[in-house]
Design a protein around this motif. Structure first.
Motif, PDB file in Angstrom:
ATOM      1  N   THR A  20     -20.984  62.976  77.192  1.00  0.00           N
ATOM      2  CA  THR A  20     -20.657  62.001  76.226  1.00  0.00           C
ATOM      3  C   THR A  20     -22.025  61.012  76.102  1.00  0.00           C
ATOM      4  O   THR A  20     -21.889  60.059  75.006  1.00  0.00           O
ATOM      5  CB  THR A  20     -19.398  61.217  76.523  1.00  0.00           C
ATOM      6  OG1 THR A  20     -19.957  60.519  77.657  1.00  0.00           O
ATOM      7  CG2 THR A  20     -18.406  61.897  76.752  1.00  0.00           C
ATOM      8  N   ILE A  22     -22.919  58.473  77.838  1.00  0.00           N
ATOM      9  CA  ILE A  22     -22.776  57.393  78.496  1.00  0.00           C
ATOM     10  C   ILE A  22     -23.353  56.995  79.843  1.00  0.00           C
ATOM     11  O   ILE A  22     -23.180  56.011  80.395  1.00  0.00           O
ATOM     12  CB  ILE A  22     -21.213  56.766  78.542  1.00  0.00           C
ATOM     13  CG1 ILE A  22     -20.470  57.690  79.572  1.00  0.00           C
ATOM     14  CG2 ILE A  22     -20.914  56.688  77.034  1.00  0.00           C
ATOM     15  CD1 ILE A  22     -18.998  57.366  79.596  1.00  0.00           C
ATOM     16  N   ALA A  54     -14.828  52.068  80.106  1.00  0.00           N
ATOM     17  CA  ALA A  54     -14.710  51.414  78.718  1.00  0.00           C
ATOM     18  C   ALA A  54     -15.383  50.345  78.414  1.00  0.00           C
ATOM     19  O   ALA A  54     -16.022  50.129  77.496  1.00  0.00           O
ATOM     20  CB  ALA A  54     -13.270  51.514  78.479  1.00  0.00           C
ATOM     21  N   VAL A  57     -19.372  50.498  78.182  1.00  0.00           N
ATOM     22  CA  VAL A  57     -19.998  51.247  76.897  1.00  0.00           C
ATOM     23  C   VAL A  57     -19.185  50.522  75.753  1.00  0.00           C
ATOM     24  O   VAL A  57     -19.447  51.169  74.635  1.00  0.00           O
ATOM     25  CB  VAL A  57     -19.592  52.809  76.964  1.00  0.00           C
ATOM     26  CG1 VAL A  57     -20.471  53.266  78.315  1.00  0.00           C
ATOM     27  CG2 VAL A  57     -18.206  53.001  77.107  1.00  0.00           C
ATOM     28  N   LYS A  58     -18.411  49.728  75.868  1.00  0.00           N
ATOM     29  CA  LYS A  58     -17.862  48.925  74.695  1.00  0.00           C
ATOM     30  C   LYS A  58     -17.227  49.752  73.797  1.00  0.00           C
ATOM     31  O   LYS A  58     -17.475  49.850  72.708  1.00  0.00           O
ATOM     32  CB  LYS A  58     -18.966  48.216  74.048  1.00  0.00           C
ATOM     33  CG  LYS A  58     -19.658  47.135  74.454  1.00  0.00           C
ATOM     34  CD  LYS A  58     -20.622  46.192  73.992  1.00  0.00           C
ATOM     35  CE  LYS A  58     -21.200  45.041  74.598  1.00  0.00           C
ATOM     36  NZ  LYS A  58     -22.349  45.472  75.581  1.00  0.00           N
ATOM     37  N   LYS A  59     -16.391  50.446  74.528  1.00  0.00           N
ATOM     38  CA  LYS A  59     -15.173  51.505  73.630  1.00  0.00           C
ATOM     39  C   LYS A  59     -13.968  51.303  74.052  1.00  0.00           C
ATOM     40  O   LYS A  59     -13.589  50.599  75.275  1.00  0.00           O
ATOM     41  CB  LYS A  59     -15.751  52.990  73.891  1.00  0.00           C
ATOM     42  CG  LYS A  59     -16.807  53.146  73.176  1.00  0.00           C
ATOM     43  CD  LYS A  59     -17.208  54.712  73.330  1.00  0.00           C
ATOM     44  CE  LYS A  59     -18.403  55.104  72.487  1.00  0.00           C
ATOM     45  NZ  LYS A  59     -18.978  56.333  72.531  1.00  0.00           N
ATOM     46  N   ASN A  60     -13.000  51.664  73.229  1.00  0.00           N
ATOM     47  CA  ASN A  60     -11.351  51.334  73.387  1.00  0.00           C
ATOM     48  C   ASN A  60     -11.439  52.684  74.695  1.00  0.00           C
ATOM     49  O   ASN A  60     -11.875  53.949  74.437  1.00  0.00           O
ATOM     50  CB  ASN A  60     -10.885  51.918  72.100  1.00  0.00           C
ATOM     51  CG  ASN A  60      -9.434  52.016  72.202  1.00  0.00           C
ATOM     52  OD1 ASN A  60      -8.920  52.850  73.261  1.00  0.00           O
ATOM     53  ND2 ASN A  60      -8.542  51.118  71.747  1.00  0.00           N
ATOM     54  N   GLU A  63     -10.112  56.082  73.292  1.00  0.00           N
ATOM     55  CA  GLU A  63     -11.010  56.661  72.463  1.00  0.00           C
ATOM     56  C   GLU A  63     -11.891  57.368  73.637  1.00  0.00           C
ATOM     57  O   GLU A  63     -12.482  58.501  73.220  1.00  0.00           O
ATOM     58  CB  GLU A  63     -11.918  55.976  71.471  1.00  0.00           C
ATOM     59  CG  GLU A  63     -10.999  55.439  70.201  1.00  0.00           C
ATOM     60  CD  GLU A  63     -11.780  54.397  69.481  1.00  0.00           C
ATOM     61  OE1 GLU A  63     -12.902  54.309  69.645  1.00  0.00           O
ATOM     62  OE2 GLU A  63     -11.094  53.832  68.788  1.00  0.00           O
ATOM     63  N   LEU A  64     -12.556  56.760  74.544  1.00  0.00           N
ATOM     64  CA  LEU A  64     -13.410  57.223  75.332  1.00  0.00           C
ATOM     65  C   LEU A  64     -12.888  58.511  76.043  1.00  0.00           C
ATOM     66  O   LEU A  64     -13.609  59.327  76.285  1.00  0.00           O
ATOM     67  CB  LEU A  64     -13.889  56.021  76.254  1.00  0.00           C
ATOM     68  CG  LEU A  64     -14.993  56.661  77.358  1.00  0.00           C
ATOM     69  CD1 LEU A  64     -16.327  56.684  76.986  1.00  0.00           C
ATOM     70  CD2 LEU A  64     -15.215  55.389  78.287  1.00  0.00           C
ATOM     71  N   GLU A  67     -13.062  61.501  74.168  1.00  0.00           N
ATOM     72  CA  GLU A  67     -14.441  61.966  74.154  1.00  0.00           C
ATOM     73  C   GLU A  67     -14.661  62.749  75.175  1.00  0.00           C
ATOM     74  O   GLU A  67     -15.436  63.751  75.433  1.00  0.00           O
ATOM     75  CB  GLU A  67     -15.546  61.003  73.966  1.00  0.00           C
ATOM     76  CG  GLU A  67     -15.877  60.381  72.794  1.00  0.00           C
ATOM     77  CD  GLU A  67     -16.949  59.314  72.678  1.00  0.00           C
ATOM     78  OE1 GLU A  67     -17.957  59.441  73.244  1.00  0.00           O
ATOM     79  OE2 GLU A  67     -16.597  57.981  72.135  1.00  0.00           O
TER      80      GLU A  67
END
Length: 577
Positions: A20, A22, A54, A57-60, A63-64, A67
């Motif tokens: 991904t 990250i 989450a 990496v500043k993601k929901n 959603e992460l 991925e």
RNA sequence: GCGCUCGUAGCUCAGCUGGAUAGAGCAACGGACUUCUAAUCCGUAGGUCCCGUGUUCGAAUCACGGCGAGCGUGCCA
């Protein structure tokens, strides 16, 4: 033998994280955790990696998770992972993989999937350690049973384990014993049954002393004579220790507990003065108020506590002295890389001190204080050994066997006498051990006969009954397990059982991380429950073909794991009950 | 005073390094044996996780402060 499921999932999960993109943002050494799912509806295993990562990496999180699942390769291991709740990723092991795992476990008769450690240590385990001339009471049960179980587990995991019974054979109680031996001993009673007579003598002299302070001084003088090498006293002492050891050994035999060594306090007598001299010479110990003490000015906690005294003003030594000599001996003679003390929590300060002192002495050894809570009387106070009137361990064991015997009599009156006795013995002793080991060791508890000797619910008989049921099937069938070509799992109760069996390899190594045999007890209880449910849901002998073969195999493997796991707790099994 | 440990259902206790609706057993109530051992299984009922504040997307769990219990705290072990 293939690795455990979490160990197989982890690298794939790490690869998915890498894919991904990250992984560059992750802290060094980050390993995503893979844990058994709490609820079967969520699958078999889960990870919270997406939620943990989450934010970074500043993601929901969901959603992460999506991925990660996208990149996750479950080929030959898991179904497509599912995302649930706030961002859990749930894994379900493929049916054929689980079936294969059961087949592998059946081949692995010795280890049942549990791998040995790669870096075995030499571990001295110090447990039980009763005083001689006084019988063991219920207070000794925790150290003895927990210590024995830890020794069995560490040994199975591949460590070099040395169990050492550091008996109290040189303490101040001998002043009173010597006086009593010379003045109030009943020789006939001693020959008939030495341990109770020694206890009687001790209690009587103790009572006399509390009434007459002068007598206390007389007893002290007896002890001084002994320590100065007085021949008569030395002879009495030796006889007394020997008699006590015989009495103790009887109880250890009942408990199925064994030691590699019985190096009691007296063994270290001639090492104490040189040790003290050495410590003073090195500047570790110093004189204070007439006594030789070790202070810990550099230590955050111990600096504010009183010092460890290693030689009294009158020249006598204390248990801190003996314990330091003992560490030295264990490191130098046994090559110990680790020493575990299974001793009650009230001795926390003492062990903090001698561990720190050992460090100052330069001993490079991992010292662990495996402490446990107290057994309290009905008044919520600790049992006081000196009052002498606490419940004796031997009586607890006998009572437990007697209670088990009564139930055997109710359930199986037709069994032969000898078999009934043997079953009662296994259940009775097992019940006491399991009551102790199924509890977190730090918990204090109030001694209660019905509690300690319960035979209903989450107790040894429940586990033993699961084992007995595995054996009953083969007995009924008229032959032992014949092996199996291919495991086929169809029912939910079967896969739940198979999954539990596979998890034995995950549970056993985790016990030692915090010295918690109760985690193994919990596992055994869950395995037994899972098997009992399987038993209700899946007839074995009435099934046919591959289904029958597979169920027989599951019964066989369950029996092996139950017997083995109970063995690690020091609990024996019985074929019938 | 200082230190250590503990506080979860009426009772006895799980709950590991923070994760989804807090779990067992006992006791109570109701079901399941012509069936491989019913020492079993299924169901019902039962909770301010001692109190408060904080950290966090998320606390029984971590931090701090209270309250309560047990233990330890210089010549017993």
């Amino acid at each position: 033998m293939a690795a455990t499921f979490p160990a197989l999932i982890q690298p794939r999960l790490a690869a998915a994280l890498q894919a991904t993109g990250i992984s560059g943002d992750l802290p060094d050494g980050f390993v995503p955790s893979v844990d058994p799912a709490q609820n079967p509806q969520f699958g078999d295993y889960q990870t919270n990696a997406a939620m943990v990562l989450a934010k970074q990496v500043k993601k929901n999180p969901r959603e992460l998770a999506a991925e990660i699942v996208e990149k996750f390769d479950g080929e030959g291991l898991t179904e497509t992972p599912e995302i649930a709740g706030p961002g859990f990723i749930n894994f379900r092991i493929r049916k054929n993989v689980l079936e294969q795992r059961v087949e592998d476990l059946l081949e692995d008769t010795d280890r049942l999937g549990v791998e040995e450690v790669t870096d075995p240590e030499t571990i001295v385990i110090d447990f039980s350690a009763p005083n001689v001339a006084k019988p063991m009471h219920v207070g000794h049960i925790r150290s003895t049973i927990i210590g024995d179980s830890l020794a069995r587990i560490a040994r199975f995991l591949g460590h070099n384990v040395i169990s050492d019974n550091h008996i109290g054979d040189w303490g101040t109680q001998f002043g009173m014993i010597l006086y009593g031996w010379k003045n109030v001993l009943d020789k006939e009673a001693l020959e008939a049954d030495p341990v109770p007579e020694l206890l009687r003598v001790y209690k009587e002299v103790n009572k006399l002393c509390s009434e007459d302070p002068d007598l206390r001084e007389v007893c002290k003088a007896q002890l001084v004579d002994l320590q100065a090498g007085d021949k008569e006293n030395l002879k009495i002492w030796e006889e007394c220790v020997e008699l006590s050891k015989v009495g103790l050994q009887k109880i250890y035999d009942k408990l199925d507990v064994a030691f590699d060594h019985w190096l009691g306090e007296s063994f270290y007598n001639d090492k104490l003065q040189p040790l003290v001299d050495n410590l003073v010479g090195k500047g570790i110990a110093s004189e204070s108020d007439g006594a030789i003490c070790i202070f810990f000015p550099e230590h955050e906690k111990l600096a504010d506590q009183p010092p460890a005294i290693i030689q009294k003003g009158d020249g006598g030594f204390l248990y801190a002295t003996t314990d330091l000599a003992t560490i030295e001996h264990r490191v130098q003679e046994f090559g110990a890389t680790s020493i575990w003390y299974v001793v009650g929590a009230p001795q926390q300060l003492h062990f903090d001190q001698i561990f720190e002192a050992a460090r100052l002495m330069g001993h490079n050894v991992d010292l662990q204080f495996v402490s446990f809570g107290s057994i309290l009387g009905k008044d919520r106070k600790m049992f006081k050994t000196r009052d002498g009137d606490t419940v004796q361990l031997d009586d607890v064991l006998d009572e437990s066997v007697a209670r088990a015997r009564k139930i055997v009599e109710e359930k199986n009156p037709e069994f032969p006498e000898q078999e009934k006795a043997e079953i009662a013995r296994v259940i009775g002793i097992g019940a006491v051990k399991y009551a102790e080991l199924s509890q977190f060791r730090m918990t204090d508890y109030i001694f209660d006969w019905d509690n300690m000797l319960a035979l209903k619910g989450n107790t040894a008989p429940y586990l033993l009954n699961a084992y007995v049921r595995t054996r009953a099937i083969f007995r009924k069938m008229g032959s032992d397990f014949q092996g199996v070509d291919h495991i086929e799992i169809t029912e939910a109760a079967e896969s739940a059982l198979a999954m539990k069996l596979a998890q034995y390899a995950e549970v056993v190594p985790s016990i030692l991380t915090d010295f918690r045999p109760n985690t193994l007890a919990t596992y055994i209880y869950e395995l037994a429950t899972t098997y009992h449910k399987f038993w209700e849901a899946c007839p074995v002998l009435k099934a046919e073909g591959a289904v029958k073969e597979s169920r027989l195999a599951l019964c066989e493997l369950t029996g092996r794991v139950l017997k083995h796991a109970l063995g690690l707790l020091g609990i024996q099994t019985t074929e019938k009950m």
